[in-house]
Design a protein around this motif. Sequence first.
Motif, PDB file in Angstrom:
ATOM      1  N   TYR A 358      -6.005  -6.597   1.823  1.00  0.00           N
ATOM      2  CA  TYR A 358      -4.813  -7.451   1.790  1.00  0.00           C
ATOM      3  C   TYR A 358      -5.075  -8.781   2.496  1.00  0.00           C
ATOM      4  O   TYR A 358      -4.681  -9.849   2.003  1.00  0.00           O
ATOM      5  N   LEU A 359      -5.719  -8.735   3.639  1.00  0.00           N
ATOM      6  CA  LEU A 359      -5.986  -9.976   4.373  1.00  0.00           C
ATOM      7  C   LEU A 359      -6.949 -10.877   3.602  1.00  0.00           C
ATOM      8  O   LEU A 359      -6.766 -12.097   3.542  1.00  0.00           O
ATOM      9  N   ASP A 360      -7.976 -10.300   2.994  1.00  0.00           N
ATOM     10  CA  ASP A 360      -8.963 -11.099   2.268  1.00  0.00           C
ATOM     11  C   ASP A 360      -8.406 -11.678   0.976  1.00  0.00           C
ATOM     12  O   ASP A 360      -8.755 -12.801   0.594  1.00  0.00           O
ATOM     13  N   LEU A 361      -7.558 -10.919   0.292  1.00  0.00           N
ATOM     14  CA  LEU A 361      -7.087 -11.360  -1.017  1.00  0.00           C
ATOM     15  C   LEU A 361      -5.731 -12.054  -0.971  1.00  0.00           C
ATOM     16  O   LEU A 361      -5.489 -12.973  -1.764  1.00  0.00           O
ATOM     17  N   GLY A 363      -4.015 -12.812   2.209  1.00  0.00           N
ATOM     18  CA  GLY A 363      -3.770 -13.499   3.469  1.00  0.00           C
ATOM     19  C   GLY A 363      -2.685 -12.866   4.312  1.00  0.00           C
ATOM     20  O   GLY A 363      -2.301 -13.406   5.345  1.00  0.00           O
ATOM     21  N   ARG A 364      -2.156 -11.740   3.876  1.00  0.00           N
ATOM     22  CA  ARG A 364      -1.087 -11.072   4.628  1.00  0.00           C
ATOM     23  C   ARG A 364      -1.436  -9.612   4.874  1.00  0.00           C
ATOM     24  O   ARG A 364      -2.372  -9.057   4.271  1.00  0.00           O
ATOM     25  N   LEU A 365      -0.655  -8.986   5.757  1.00  0.00           N
ATOM     26  CA  LEU A 365      -0.799  -7.559   6.004  1.00  0.00           C
ATOM     27  C   LEU A 365      -0.088  -6.777   4.904  1.00  0.00           C
ATOM     28  O   LEU A 365       0.882  -7.263   4.321  1.00  0.00           O
ATOM     29  N   PRO A 366      -0.530  -5.571   4.615  1.00  0.00           N
ATOM     30  CA  PRO A 366       0.227  -4.743   3.665  1.00  0.00           C
ATOM     31  C   PRO A 366       1.580  -4.369   4.269  1.00  0.00           C
ATOM     32  O   PRO A 366       1.703  -4.144   5.483  1.00  0.00           O
ATOM     33  N   LYS A 367       2.586  -4.328   3.433  1.00  0.00           N
ATOM     34  CA  LYS A 367       3.900  -3.879   3.888  1.00  0.00           C
ATOM     35  C   LYS A 367       3.846  -2.372   4.147  1.00  0.00           C
ATOM     36  O   LYS A 367       2.960  -1.672   3.649  1.00  0.00           O
ATOM     37  N   ILE A 368       4.803  -1.903   4.922  1.00  0.00           N
ATOM     38  CA  ILE A 368       4.793  -0.481   5.300  1.00  0.00           C
ATOM     39  C   ILE A 368       4.815   0.409   4.065  1.00  0.00           C
ATOM     40  O   ILE A 368       4.047   1.379   3.969  1.00  0.00           O
ATOM     41  N   GLU A 369       5.655   0.080   3.089  1.00  0.00           N
ATOM     42  CA  GLU A 369       5.735   0.905   1.892  1.00  0.00           C
ATOM     43  C   GLU A 369       4.438   0.843   1.081  1.00  0.00           C
ATOM     44  O   GLU A 369       4.054   1.821   0.420  1.00  0.00           O
ATOM     45  N   GLU A 370       3.748  -0.285   1.125  1.00  0.00           N
ATOM     46  CA  GLU A 370       2.465  -0.407   0.427  1.00  0.00           C
ATOM     47  C   GLU A 370       1.406   0.454   1.103  1.00  0.00           C
ATOM     48  O   GLU A 370       0.587   1.098   0.430  1.00  0.00           O
ATOM     49  N   THR A 371       1.440   0.467   2.419  1.00  0.00           N
ATOM     50  CA  THR A 371       0.504   1.318   3.163  1.00  0.00           C
ATOM     51  C   THR A 371       0.759   2.788   2.856  1.00  0.00           C
ATOM     52  O   THR A 371      -0.175   3.564   2.586  1.00  0.00           O
ATOM     53  N   GLN A 372       2.001   3.196   2.889  1.00  0.00           N
ATOM     54  CA  GLN A 372       2.341   4.594   2.657  1.00  0.00           C
ATOM     55  C   GLN A 372       1.977   5.024   1.238  1.00  0.00           C
ATOM     56  O   GLN A 372       1.470   6.130   1.019  1.00  0.00           O
ATOM     57  N   ALA A 373       2.207   4.131   0.269  1.00  0.00           N
ATOM     58  CA  ALA A 373       1.882   4.466  -1.116  1.00  0.00           C
ATOM     59  C   ALA A 373       0.380   4.621  -1.305  1.00  0.00           C
ATOM     60  O   ALA A 373      -0.081   5.549  -1.983  1.00  0.00           O
ATOM     61  N   PHE A 374      -0.396   3.730  -0.702  1.00  0.00           N
ATOM     62  CA  PHE A 374      -1.855   3.798  -0.848  1.00  0.00           C
ATOM     63  C   PHE A 374      -2.400   5.052  -0.177  1.00  0.00           C
ATOM     64  O   PHE A 374      -3.285   5.716  -0.736  1.00  0.00           O
ATOM     65  N   MET A 375      -1.892   5.365   1.005  1.00  0.00           N
ATOM     66  CA  MET A 375      -2.400   6.532   1.721  1.00  0.00           C
ATOM     67  C   MET A 375      -2.013   7.837   1.015  1.00  0.00           C
ATOM     68  O   MET A 375      -2.722   8.839   1.124  1.00  0.00           O
ATOM     69  N   ALA A 376      -0.923   7.798   0.281  1.00  0.00           N
ATOM     70  CA  ALA A 376      -0.489   9.019  -0.411  1.00  0.00           C
ATOM     71  C   ALA A 376      -1.232   9.237  -1.720  1.00  0.00           C
ATOM     72  O   ALA A 376      -1.272  10.362  -2.243  1.00  0.00           O
ATOM     73  N   GLU A 377      -1.831   8.198  -2.241  1.00  0.00           N
ATOM     74  CA  GLU A 377      -2.529   8.325  -3.523  1.00  0.00           C
ATOM     75  C   GLU A 377      -3.833   9.102  -3.341  1.00  0.00           C
ATOM     76  O   GLU A 377      -4.604   8.852  -2.409  1.00  0.00           O
TER      77      GLU A 377
END
Length: 818
Positions: A358-361, A363-377
Amino acid sequence: MISIRGWLVRTACGIALLSGVSQAADQELPTELTIEVGKFELTGSRSQQQLVVSGKFANGQVRDVTDRVEFSSSQPQVIAISGQLAKPAADGTAVISAKLGNASATVEATVKDFGKTQPVSFKNDTLAALTKAGCNMGACHGSPSGKGGFRLSLRGFDPPLDILTLRSEFFGRRTNPLKPSESLILQKALMEVAHGGGKRLNKGDAAYLALHDWIKEGLQLDAAEVPDLVKVEVGPAVRTLNHPASRQQLFVKGTFSNGATRDLTALTVFSSSNESVATVTPNGLVEKIGRGETAILARYLDKMATSYVTFLEDVPGFQWSNPPEQNFVDNLIFKKQKQLQILPSDVCSDEEFLRRSYLDLTGRLPKIEETQAFMAEASPDKRAKLVDQLLDSDDFAEFWTLKWSDVLRSNNAKVTATGAQKFQRWIYDGVRNDRGLDVFARELLTATGSVYENPPANYWRASRDPQDATETTAQLFLGIRIQCAKCHNHPFERWSQDNYYGIGAAFSRIGRQKIGDAPANQPFDEVIYVTKSGESTQPRTGKQMKVHLLLKGDVDVPADSDRRAVFAEWLTAGDNPFFAKASVNRIWGHLMGRGIVEPVDDFRDSNPPSNAELLDELAKQFVQNKFSQKWAIRTIMTSRTYQLSSKKNNFNANDEIYHSHATTRLLSAEQLLDAICQVTAVSESFGGSPVGTRAVQLASPPTDHYFLKVFGQPQREMACQCERSSDSNLSQALQMINGPTVHNKLRDANGRIHSMVKAGKTDDEIIATLYLAALSRNPVAAEVEAAKKHIANNQDRSLALEDVGWAILNSKEFLFQH
């Protein structure tokens, strides 16, 4: 096997190698010998040939044995052997032999014109001698004002000036043809007379003899038929030396305009690009300091060549782990690491990959829901899918627009606020739609018309003259810092003043016309157009330059054609030796924290790539994929190399250039401010921009934002990546510890912490939310325990929670990309 460590003892005479291993190596005998210089010819009595011999040993390794072999000549009366040099004695032919143990090698050599008078050449020998002695360096008499009233041209780039200085200035008191050894220029360099520059010559060395004999012969200038040096070659050009090899003798061959060749080793200036790996003596002997690679630059007058030398040694306990390879990036990176016995780190965790991506592409941090979705996949290819998802986002286009806007110098002062906004939108559209970087560059370089209606024309609003355009274009699209060649030939590269002003000729017919009647000091539209006149003149020679294409030569452009178009077509051609490499290297540097060539816009022989094979392959496939920026990013980010952890192991702890672990780096100014806003849920206010605007979305950097300034946001005055500072300093620490930006956002009544308190959230919920928002992971038990203990010990719960948030924002894990 002897395993005694070697110590390097620096003495007044140089570097003495005291190593039991080296002594053992010197006792080994090769099975084959090769005289590297091959068949050679000596012309005239002053010529000589540096001999270099390689030995092949029973284990297949090749080492330099020049200082161990016994040389002999079949005809000593024709060619005599003096140490490692072959010197002429009379016209004829001889066979030069080298013998070590039972191995031997021979080479044929010829002497001609031994008895023919051949004066010392001022342009080919005298100037080289001055350079070899260091007399015309920038820190000595080669500075613009000279030293002690004695001025020479920098590294001999202006022979007429040197002729005037040496032959005529001060009534010729610096040179004495009647008594050459009493010439002031020699006495000072020998320290026979006080000299601020110290001792620069020794009697009998090549530089002394060249200067002495030129003076003795009456300071003669070169006749018209004296050939010019056209190229130099250094040998061996590439050499990999396995332990216990610790040295490599080099030789330098020059080719002249009449086709003649001769040995130039004695008057060549040598330098090492990495002295922690190896140093090089004035005579061209490369001496090992440590394990690794170095480029030895051999410079003679304005010509140069490079020898790439690698020293390998076994690292105790090293065992290659055979990490899986995702694509050719891994194959070539791991190939180099295996050779150098550098073990790559393990792959980073999913949480680290998510935050890094997220930071490289974006420039921001992943949102909480984005983090949770990725970790659940659970999908095994979820990392590759994430890369594709981010590449297809508006956030990606906005962040990488910022990167290009920085180096294209898009700011309100240079292109006006309206121009900056329109330029930003044009760049954004190109990034969002993956416009090929070849098309991107061509549209910039050939743009005409209104800068408001045709935004790429702002490139020419920011570059106001041919010199600025030359330097900017070379740095952005060729990866070359050619600025030095404006005043003199580049001291560390092959580029000359002629090259500089030849490139400038492509940009010398650009006109600018103001539109409208805007008052003075007010923004206005401007039209960029091609003029019918305008030339580039080389200031030293007064020559009117043709358009020059590097490594290709001068080209004739019809009077009714746009010179920029000719340059742009050459630049973006698939076989251009610069553009594709410079482009993929810049992308690699953005993603990896360090370029394959570093700095990313400083390609030169003395700054070699850390992995030339990888750079070549990336550039080749970049061209095949239509110069797609997204292809390059996807290829790099889906490699195992990109996904390595920043945690080092015992075998890569000292590696900073071979990408065996992720590079830890401070978030950029915009990234950090946006991250603080995102974690605290309190946006930043930028004058003239809508509420909620991120720092990475600004069309022009604000001139009055202290936080962004302290953390290195560039004002876009330069086309150099170096304008953006990434160094940490005390002011940054004070901003994070006690600055108003962090303090006010943590205390904001509508911010994340106070909103959750009002909503009745528990300490555990708030702590977990802060960790997910800032670090893209859940807190571990010890972190929760420490936070809850601090909250329990404070009467003001909200203030204590602010402290927890403050501690997270000031942690290295938050401040750094890893």
